[in-house]
Write a protein that holds these residues in place. Structure first.
Motif, mmCIF file in Angstrom:
data_model
loop_
_atom_site.group_PDB
_atom_site.id
_atom_site.type_symbol
_atom_site.label_atom_id
_atom_site.label_comp_id
_atom_site.label_asym_id
_atom_site.label_seq_id
_atom_site.Cartn_x
_atom_site.Cartn_y
_atom_site.Cartn_z
ATOM 1 N N ARG A 132 -16.044 -2.723 -1.971
ATOM 2 C CA ARG A 132 -15.383 -1.503 -2.449
ATOM 3 C C ARG A 132 -14.010 -1.348 -1.824
ATOM 4 N NH1 ARG A 132 -20.566 0.829 -1.434
ATOM 5 N NH2 ARG A 132 -19.697 1.842 0.394
ATOM 6 N N LYS A 133 -13.884 -1.671 -0.530
ATOM 7 C CA LYS A 133 -12.601 -1.573 0.149
ATOM 8 C C LYS A 133 -11.598 -2.541 -0.470
ATOM 9 C CE LYS A 133 -10.541 -1.881 4.739
ATOM 10 N NZ LYS A 133 -10.772 -2.250 6.125
ATOM 11 N N GLY A 134 -12.040 -3.761 -0.769
ATOM 12 C CA GLY A 134 -11.168 -4.753 -1.392
ATOM 13 C C GLY A 134 -10.707 -4.322 -2.771
ATOM 14 N N ARG A 135 -11.619 -3.716 -3.562
ATOM 15 C CA ARG A 135 -11.233 -3.234 -4.889
ATOM 16 C C ARG A 135 -10.226 -2.103 -4.788
ATOM 17 N NH1 ARG A 135 -16.845 -3.868 -6.428
ATOM 18 N NH2 ARG A 135 -17.165 -1.671 -5.991
ATOM 19 N N LYS A 136 -10.423 -1.208 -3.813
ATOM 20 C CA LYS A 136 -9.504 -0.090 -3.644
ATOM 21 C C LYS A 136 -8.126 -0.592 -3.242
ATOM 22 C CE LYS A 136 -11.231 3.620 -1.866
ATOM 23 N NZ LYS A 136 -11.775 4.602 -0.928
ATOM 24 N N GLU A 137 -8.067 -1.582 -2.366
ATOM 25 C CA GLU A 137 -6.780 -2.143 -1.948
ATOM 26 C C GLU A 137 -6.089 -2.851 -3.109
ATOM 27 O OE1 GLU A 137 -7.732 -4.639 1.334
ATOM 28 O OE2 GLU A 137 -7.958 -2.960 2.727
ATOM 29 N N ARG A 138 -6.849 -3.583 -3.918
ATOM 30 C CA ARG A 138 -6.254 -4.263 -5.070
ATOM 31 C C ARG A 138 -5.715 -3.263 -6.080
ATOM 32 N NH1 ARG A 138 -10.745 -7.799 -4.470
ATOM 33 N NH2 ARG A 138 -11.854 -6.657 -6.087
ATOM 34 N N ARG A 139 -6.456 -2.151 -6.293
ATOM 35 C CA ARG A 139 -5.976 -1.136 -7.226
ATOM 36 C C ARG A 139 -4.686 -0.505 -6.738
ATOM 37 N NH1 ARG A 139 -10.921 2.149 -7.433
ATOM 38 N NH2 ARG A 139 -12.385 0.602 -8.098
ATOM 39 N N SER A 140 -4.620 -0.176 -5.444
ATOM 40 C CA SER A 140 -3.405 0.466 -4.928
ATOM 41 C C SER A 140 -2.233 -0.511 -4.944
ATOM 42 C CB SER A 140 -3.644 1.008 -3.520
ATOM 43 O OG SER A 140 -3.928 -0.052 -2.634
ATOM 44 N N ALA A 141 -2.484 -1.787 -4.654
ATOM 45 C CA ALA A 141 -1.409 -2.779 -4.696
ATOM 46 C C ALA A 141 -0.942 -3.001 -6.132
ATOM 47 C CB ALA A 141 -1.879 -4.097 -4.091
ATOM 48 N N GLY A 142 -1.857 -2.998 -7.077
ATOM 49 C CA GLY A 142 -1.497 -3.177 -8.481
ATOM 50 C C GLY A 142 -0.713 -1.987 -9.018
ATOM 51 N N ALA A 143 -1.088 -0.783 -8.592
ATOM 52 C CA ALA A 143 -0.373 0.412 -9.042
ATOM 53 C C ALA A 143 1.037 0.449 -8.477
ATOM 54 C CB ALA A 143 -1.142 1.656 -8.638
ATOM 55 N N ALA A 144 1.226 -0.031 -7.244
ATOM 56 C CA ALA A 144 2.556 -0.043 -6.635
ATOM 57 C C ALA A 144 3.435 -1.114 -7.272
ATOM 58 C CB ALA A 144 2.439 -0.293 -5.137
#
Length: 149
Positions: free
Chosen positions: A92-104
């Motif tokens: 879950r932490k990895g998915r959250k980091e990927r989402r925030s990096a993708g949004a940025a």
């Protein structure tokens, strides 16, 4: 001792049935029955029946099977909880980091600067006024604008 005797009797009966089946000119079925009939006596000769009989009457073996069953139930329960939550904490932490990096990395819509100049002002279907009224197709126009169509 009794298990070995029972297996020998089952094999003998099966071979007798195979003989009767072959007598009736059904050779393929007779061969299959003979093959199944030889399995119990083969298990007796290899010692598997003795091992199974010793295991079936052993309280230690039953306790071991119980512990294996408990371990399996615990494992499956944790898998079900992980699926319900959406994975392990690290996943879950990895998915959250990927989402925030993708949004940025991608602000706004998909390639907004590439699609606007190529379409031009008058050729965009969403920019034309609606024939029946503004409120009839406004939600559809908003969806089309959102996707750059």
């Amino acid at each position: 001792m009794i298990a070995e005797t029972v297996c020998a009797a089952v094999s003998a009966a099966g071979l007798g049935i195979a003989l009767i089946t072959a007598w009736r000119k059904r050779f393929l079925a007779a061969t299959r029955i003979a093959a199944y009939s030889l399995v119990p006596i083969g298990l007796v000769m290899t010692g598997v029946v003795e091992w199974l009989a010793g295991t079936a009457f052993s309280p230690t073996a039953w306790a071991g099977f119980g512990l294996l069953g408990l371990a399996w139930v615990l494992f499956m329960t944790t898998r079900a909880v992980e699926r319900r939550r959406g994975g392990t904490r690290e996943e879950r932490k990895g998915r959250k980091e990927r989402r925030s990096a993708g949004a940025a990395a991608q602000p706004g819509a998909v390639a907004p600067k590439a699609s606007a100049p190529s379409l031009g002002q008058g050729s965009h279907p969403a920019s034309r006024p609606a024939a029946g009224g503004d409120d009839d197709f406004s939600d559809i126009e908003a969806i089309l604008k959102k996707h750059g169509i």
